[in-house]
Scaffold this motif. Sequence first.
Motif, PDB file in Angstrom:
ATOM      1  N   SER A  24       0.695  -0.848   0.124  1.00 55.46           N
ATOM      2  CA  SER A  24      -0.287   0.071  -0.529  1.00 55.46           C
ATOM      3  C   SER A  24       1.009   1.400  -0.998  1.00 55.46           C
ATOM      4  O   SER A  24       0.454   2.027  -1.070  1.00 55.46           O
ATOM      5  CB  SER A  24      -0.604  -0.063   1.763  1.00 55.46           C
ATOM      6  OG  SER A  24       0.486   0.148   2.347  1.00 55.46           O
ATOM      7  N   GLU A  25       1.727   1.032   0.660  1.00 56.54           N
ATOM      8  CA  GLU A  25       2.501   2.422   0.935  1.00 56.54           C
ATOM      9  C   GLU A  25       3.423   2.607  -0.751  1.00 56.54           C
ATOM     10  O   GLU A  25       3.648   3.719  -1.003  1.00 56.54           O
ATOM     11  CB  GLU A  25       3.987   2.624   1.996  1.00 56.54           C
ATOM     12  CG  GLU A  25       5.275   3.350   2.483  1.00 56.54           C
ATOM     13  CD  GLU A  25       4.101   4.821   2.958  1.00 56.54           C
ATOM     14  OE1 GLU A  25       4.413   5.569   1.967  1.00 56.54           O
ATOM     15  OE2 GLU A  25       2.968   4.564   3.017  1.00 56.54           O
ATOM     16  N   MET A  26       4.051   1.686  -1.466  1.00 58.57           N
ATOM     17  CA  MET A  26       4.464   1.276  -2.517  1.00 58.57           C
ATOM     18  C   MET A  26       3.633   1.842  -3.157  1.00 58.57           C
ATOM     19  O   MET A  26       4.137   3.365  -3.812  1.00 58.57           O
ATOM     20  CB  MET A  26       4.746  -0.053  -3.328  1.00 58.57           C
ATOM     21  CG  MET A  26       5.277  -0.098  -4.365  1.00 58.57           C
ATOM     22  SD  MET A  26       5.610  -1.502  -5.351  1.00 58.57           S
ATOM     23  CE  MET A  26       3.892  -2.207  -4.761  1.00 58.57           C
ATOM     24  N   LEU A  27       2.408   1.896  -3.184  1.00 55.58           N
ATOM     25  CA  LEU A  27       1.304   1.989  -4.620  1.00 55.58           C
ATOM     26  C   LEU A  27       1.020   4.009  -4.419  1.00 55.58           C
ATOM     27  O   LEU A  27       1.196   4.534  -5.211  1.00 55.58           O
ATOM     28  CB  LEU A  27      -0.037   1.769  -4.034  1.00 55.58           C
ATOM     29  CG  LEU A  27      -0.038   0.205  -5.347  1.00 55.58           C
ATOM     30  CD1 LEU A  27      -1.417  -0.671  -4.463  1.00 55.58           C
ATOM     31  CD2 LEU A  27       0.256   0.649  -6.691  1.00 55.58           C
TER      32      LEU A  27
ATOM     33  N   ALA B  39      -2.456   1.261 -12.721  1.00 56.49           N
ATOM     34  CA  ALA B  39      -2.989   0.853 -13.661  1.00 56.49           C
ATOM     35  C   ALA B  39      -3.156  -0.183 -13.211  1.00 56.49           C
ATOM     36  O   ALA B  39      -3.611  -0.949 -13.130  1.00 56.49           O
ATOM     37  CB  ALA B  39      -3.744   1.667 -14.686  1.00 56.49           C
ATOM     38  N   ASP B  40      -1.703  -1.169 -14.078  1.00 56.74           N
ATOM     39  CA  ASP B  40      -1.881  -2.639 -14.248  1.00 56.74           C
ATOM     40  C   ASP B  40      -1.400  -3.207 -12.893  1.00 56.74           C
ATOM     41  O   ASP B  40      -2.127  -4.619 -12.699  1.00 56.74           O
ATOM     42  CB  ASP B  40      -0.348  -2.222 -14.744  1.00 56.74           C
ATOM     43  CG  ASP B  40      -0.662  -1.929 -16.650  1.00 56.74           C
ATOM     44  OD1 ASP B  40      -1.685  -1.978 -16.453  1.00 56.74           O
ATOM     45  OD2 ASP B  40       0.366  -1.999 -17.346  1.00 56.74           O
ATOM     46  N   MET B  41      -0.813  -2.748 -11.515  1.00 56.49           N
ATOM     47  CA  MET B  41      -0.820  -3.278 -10.747  1.00 56.49           C
ATOM     48  C   MET B  41      -1.450  -3.283 -10.518  1.00 56.49           C
ATOM     49  O   MET B  41      -2.071  -4.944  -9.860  1.00 56.49           O
ATOM     50  CB  MET B  41       0.620  -2.875  -9.754  1.00 56.49           C
ATOM     51  CG  MET B  41       2.027  -3.116 -10.072  1.00 56.49           C
ATOM     52  SD  MET B  41       2.925  -2.996  -9.031  1.00 56.49           S
ATOM     53  CE  MET B  41       3.056  -0.938  -9.076  1.00 56.49           C
ATOM     54  N   THR B  42      -2.760  -2.344 -10.498  1.00 58.71           N
ATOM     55  CA  THR B  42      -4.342  -2.580  -9.767  1.00 58.71           C
ATOM     56  C   THR B  42      -4.533  -3.092  -9.900  1.00 58.71           C
ATOM     57  O   THR B  42      -5.438  -4.293  -9.365  1.00 58.71           O
ATOM     58  CB  THR B  42      -4.563  -1.283  -9.419  1.00 58.71           C
ATOM     59  OG1 THR B  42      -3.721   0.187  -8.958  1.00 58.71           O
ATOM     60  CG2 THR B  42      -6.217  -0.593  -8.972  1.00 58.71           C
TER      61      THR B  42
END
Length: 1011
Positions: free
Chosen positions: A492-495, A514-517
């Motif tokens: 979450s901190e990374m995002l 977007a791709d990771m989500t």
Amino acid sequence: MKEQVRVLRNDGGQQPVAEPGPGVGLPLRDCVPSQFELFPLRGAADRREGSPDLPTYLTRDVDAELRAAVARAAAGSSVMVTLVSDLVAGKKRAAWECLWQSKDENGRLLMRDWAIWPAVSPSSAEALIEAARSARPRTVYFLPGLDRYFGGPDLAVGDTVARVLRETLNDPSRVPILVLATIRMGPLRDLKSACVKFPHAKLLVESSEIKVPDEFNPEEMARALSSEDPRVADSAILAEADRYVVQHMVDVHDLQTRFEKADILEETILKCAIKLRRFGNDVWLTRGLLEKCAGALLHDKVQHFAGDDRFDKAFAELERRGRGEASMIIKCDETVSRDDLATRYRLDSYLERRHVLDATDPVTVEPQLFPILVDEADTTSRVPLARECRKRGLLYWAMRFYLRASDDGDRSARLELADMLRQADRINDALEQYQPLIDGGDRDAITLSAEMLIAADRNLDAIDLLKGLTKNGNRKATVLTARAREHLKQRSEMLRLYRKLAEDGHAEEAAMVADMTVGAATDSERSKVIDDTVEWLMGLADKCGPKIVEHAIELLVDGKQVEVAMDRLERYARTGKNYAWLIGAEILFSHGRVEDALDWCREAVKCKASHASKFAANINAQLGFSEAAMRHALAAVEAGSPEALTKLGNVHAAKGLTKHALDCYENAAKAGDRQALARAAELAAMKGWSDRAFDYHRQAQRKNCAPPPSTIAVALCEAGQISDAFAWYFKTLPDVSNPDIIIPLSDVFLARENEASLCWDTVDLALSNYVKLVSMSRPQAISWLAEGILRAGEEEVHASANQYDGAIGANAVSSRKLLVAADLLNDAAIHGDPAARTKLVKLLFRLNRHAEAYRHLDTLRRTTKTNVDVDMAIALAGQGKSNEAIAELWSLLKKADFNAVTPVARSLMRYGHKEEAIDFLEKGVEHGDIESHISLGDHKRLQRRYVDALDLYLFALLHAHPEATARIDTLFAFNRDHHAQRDLQRYGITLAAQIADPWSVDADAPKSRQP
């Protein structure tokens, strides 16, 4: 040489030769070159016994003028010729050769019954005056260095010489007379400047001058490079940059002779300079460095040189200019210090090339020189010296050089030292090197340190180090912090960090979030996640640009929501985001919905979206709507995009509509798209329209946008216009002597039905055009062509090895050019080119065709003076003729020649002669042969004698053998000595080729602890 003169004299046939009449001089037919200051040129470059004293003479363009002058004299006129050049250019040799090369229609020498004066050159001004006054018809006055007769302090004597020569040349009773003189431009200007008081020299010379170019033209260079005389060919190689072939030839002979005859101090200074250059020192070396290194190498003799002027005399001799104006070492003109020890020198260009750039034998520097180098090396040399030490595993000495360079203010040195320590897994030491830069706020140092900490799994330390830069919005620091958070599984901190970058306008990070989500969504929530993500991305369009909208729509399309995507795009486009119409048109066209795509394209054009007309032209052209495509392309041109016409031309070309394509290219070029001319040239060549291709290429050249000539030539060859292609290609290139020009055309020489054989028709057409242009013999031209194809094959082999990481079979296809190069070299050798035969042998070894190589070597041994002993031993061993190979190798070892040890030993092992092979390898190791160290190390490793193998490999590493590191890694994989492997990684090796003891990063380490 007497035999050579006799052959020349009798070259015309059986008619008797008339004796010269009484008068001055000797019969020309009885003279030899050495009487006229043409002396032997033999040296280190020519070790063949029986080679002629004079190098092979290469006919030059100026020779035609000389032969015409000789013909006028032979026909009954008195003639004077003065050859003039700025530098050593072969004037004297050209004057001599014209006497022997000028023949009548029956092939007889024109000067066969002439005399020549003086009997020995040079003579004196007084003797010349007397000889001219006593002149008889059919006398040649051979006057190289004319200023020696006209110059000097007594200009009146020179004026008298000139006056008497003028009288002789104009005396009808003495016709014909031929005066052949040479002079440099400088002395000639001096003679002419004195013409007011002493006019005769100027009047004599000015109408007789023939300029001899100092540099060879491209055709002359090609002949020189392919000469069978190694003195000529080597000089041509040296002269490739400036084309001063003759000057290099004279310089080479002079420099080689002086190098071989240098006294012990001069020789030691030169050898120090060569070793230091090969080890990485800058081209310029200070006198202080050279003196101290020479002193250290001379050991007990150093006292003999100290306290007197021996060093002064040695440097004076090394600086002395020879006949060709070259000196062994060259002083830097920019030296301003009054301290002689600070004076900087470099090696002469020939010595630099031969002993440094072209040297292939392993070299290292004596241990006693390293402390001197650390203290005395020039600032510009310390980092290169550090890199060389690093390559050889001498990490301690690399550290010393890096620190000295860093102390001098070289920031890159500290960064490289830190990187070396990082690779040595000495993270804390590396961080200490970064710390001064970090304290100074150096962003690169901070981010590099952070990367190192993350790689070492010290993620929290990296986050703490990056805190300040991340807070200030530094993109790289934020990305690294995000990566550290990811390693800590703080997703979450990374995002959050990536989202922050996205919202700051960084499209790459936005797409990543977007791709990771979407990728993390479950099947049940995927649709909603995509919708929310697309909404978020499109909200960033103003910051991140149209590309982020395109990415958002791709998410919908990939999620099988094409209609949703189009609906969202349409709504978005109607808010004034006109580029959305183009995005939609591209998506629809890619999904085969042509009519819908055209509708969206029309909307984009109507709204004047950027590049809409260009896209419309392209899509209409692909659909075959030529008129609409042209209309849109012209609109794009008016909007400032002439490349739209070029793209339209590309579509027409792909459809085979060549005329339409060329019309588009021509109009695009007129509208300002320079690349259109290049495409026109390529297309015309592909169709075999030679004249149009050449015309387009010329136009493109004028606009500096022409495609490589090789592209046009290849296309024409493939279209069947082979002769046109090569004739144009060779004439277009500024230098046709370099075989590299064949590399891009090499495929056209391969037979289509059998890629491992030649298309001889193509070869013949190429050679006929090349020979016509450069006036070269066909065997030499074949050898030149073979060299080009060979280099092309080597490039392919290298590329395959890189692609497949040296896997077995990687070269199976790409090596076909090596095979056809061998066929060409064989043809050249059969037709009388010994140099081609020598090249062929080396290539046959690579192809494991040792029996063929042996036959060619036998021919070379019987017909030339070339030393082929090493290759003979290799060829015999490769055929399995072990006893003969062993005998040859013993003969070589007695001469201290170890070049054949490893290849012969490997063959002996293959044929079961293991004991003899090991004996030879051990002898090679004993005498310092590096290849023997590698091969014997391999044998020891297979025997599981890992300690012995490691010692051999470390010695090879010290000498920078390219395979040493890989061999050491393989050995540690077998013996699993992780302690030794770690020590080697962290501390490197010593100058004695042993794994170094631990050392600290300290420029002032005690000498007793120096590895």
